[in-house]
Design a protein around this motif. Sequence first.
Motif, PDB file in Angstrom:
ATOM      1  N   ARG A 109      19.259 -15.521  -1.698  1.00 57.87           N
ATOM      2  CA  ARG A 109      20.550 -14.855  -1.881  1.00 57.87           C
ATOM      3  C   ARG A 109      20.343 -13.344  -1.817  1.00 57.87           C
TER       4      ARG A 109
ATOM      5  N   LEU B 243      21.525  -9.824  -2.727  1.00 51.87           N
ATOM      6  CA  LEU B 243      22.353  -9.340  -3.828  1.00 51.87           C
ATOM      7  C   LEU B 243      23.425  -8.372  -3.352  1.00 51.87           C
TER       8      LEU B 243
ATOM      9  N   SER C 265      26.724  -9.143  -8.203  1.00 52.26           N
ATOM     10  CA  SER C 265      25.727 -10.156  -8.562  1.00 52.26           C
ATOM     11  C   SER C 265      25.316 -10.034 -10.026  1.00 52.26           C
ATOM     12  N   ARG C 266      25.429 -11.150 -10.744  1.00 59.02           N
ATOM     13  CA  ARG C 266      25.085 -11.179 -12.160  1.00 59.02           C
ATOM     14  C   ARG C 266      24.292 -12.457 -12.467  1.00 59.02           C
ATOM     15  N   TRP C 267      23.582 -12.427 -13.619  1.00 60.95           N
ATOM     16  CA  TRP C 267      22.912 -13.621 -14.149  1.00 60.95           C
ATOM     17  C   TRP C 267      23.352 -13.791 -15.595  1.00 60.95           C
TER      18      TRP C 267
ATOM     19  N   LYS D 103      22.544 -19.065 -15.163  1.00 63.33           N
ATOM     20  CA  LYS D 103      22.922 -19.280 -13.768  1.00 63.33           C
ATOM     21  C   LYS D 103      23.377 -17.969 -13.130  1.00 63.33           C
ATOM     22  N   TYR D 104      23.303 -17.941 -11.825  1.00 59.73           N
ATOM     23  CA  TYR D 104      23.836 -16.822 -11.035  1.00 59.73           C
ATOM     24  C   TYR D 104      25.350 -16.949 -10.955  1.00 59.73           C
ATOM     25  N   TYR D 105      26.030 -15.815 -10.984  1.00 64.51           N
ATOM     26  CA  TYR D 105      27.466 -15.794 -10.697  1.00 64.51           C
ATOM     27  C   TYR D 105      27.834 -14.422 -10.162  1.00 64.51           C
ATOM     28  N   GLU D 106      29.010 -14.321  -9.629  1.00 70.44           N
ATOM     29  CA  GLU D 106      29.517 -13.035  -9.140  1.00 70.44           C
ATOM     30  C   GLU D 106      30.753 -12.653  -9.941  1.00 70.44           C
TER      31      GLU D 106
ATOM     32  N   LEU E 261      22.246  -7.864 -11.768  1.00 74.29           N
ATOM     33  CA  LEU E 261      21.137  -7.991 -10.826  1.00 74.29           C
ATOM     34  C   LEU E 261      21.111  -6.850  -9.819  1.00 74.29           C
TER      35      LEU E 261
END
Length: 347
Positions: A235, A237, A241-243, A253-256, A270
Amino acid sequence: MRSYQQSGSGKRVSIYWTAGTRARAVHPGHAVGKKYWAATTVYGKLGYPTSDLKPGQEAGGAVQYFQKGRIAYPPATGAQILTGQILTEWKKRGGRTGKLGYPLQPAKTRDAPTTQVFQGGSLVAPRSGADYYPKNECWALGAGKTRYRHGYASRVSFAIAEKYGTYKAGFINCRRVGAVYVQAWKTATATVGLKGFRKPGVPSGHTAHRWSPQGSYTVTEAFGEGNPGTGLSYRKLNPRSRWSGTPGSSYNKYYESASPFFERWPDENLWNIMRAGDYRQSVVINYNRGPGQQVRQGHGFAIFLHAHPVATFGCIALELKNVSRYLKTAQKGDRIVMGVRKDIFTT
């Protein structure tokens, strides 16, 4: 073949004879004789014995020769069969008195090459000859000398601290050849959480505590400024982009985020961390997440392999060139084994 009972001892001995080998004794009650019997004696891969049992060898061991191989026995590891290219190379390297010593396991054939693990290293037999690989951390995987599973992953890497309470570590990348592992590369410039590793089975907890977890974890995905050419899901970034470190369905988890300016403690931004250098290239370590695992709220999140080797918040950090090097050969299902040396390896 005829069996006899030895006078006085009551032990049985089997005599095998051919014109070429002459009469040779095999002792069914000895470890060598038991191994020969398990290999279906003259009908198996060893054929007829060409010598009697030779006790009194190094380390209290014994050896016996056969038409198509031999059986070597040290009391510490048990009797093992040697045949073919592996036997030839073992003899060339001094046999049981050389640097390889006695075999620890039977020969195994996996994904084409035949391999066998010895006290002092491993032998890999491709179509002709056999290659020697020395005893080291990667050897320990094939020798069954690690406490954590590896699942015959294509590559297994170690992040090893020499003691508790230190963030300094070494990193070793091992590739699988048949049923054994050999060292691909290593670096002494690696770091983990500021407080070092937790005890085995103890969660690392919140990143603010700066502990690293011990265990064996798969890798399946990565992220950063641009794909260096990896077999992992990658992915690139962006400013959203956030965790997530916030308890709930998105934990670990990753999310936006809806906005590039959104910030929520303890979620990680991130994008900003990438621009600061640490996440220019990063690999997600499947601690408390990943295929087949149940995410446990509060047990820990955001455990990555990333750039910039200084004391971390629980991640493993290497120089950027080595994170990129790792990524270029990584495949889904590869493993990272991380912890204190005495907890990773057995004697």
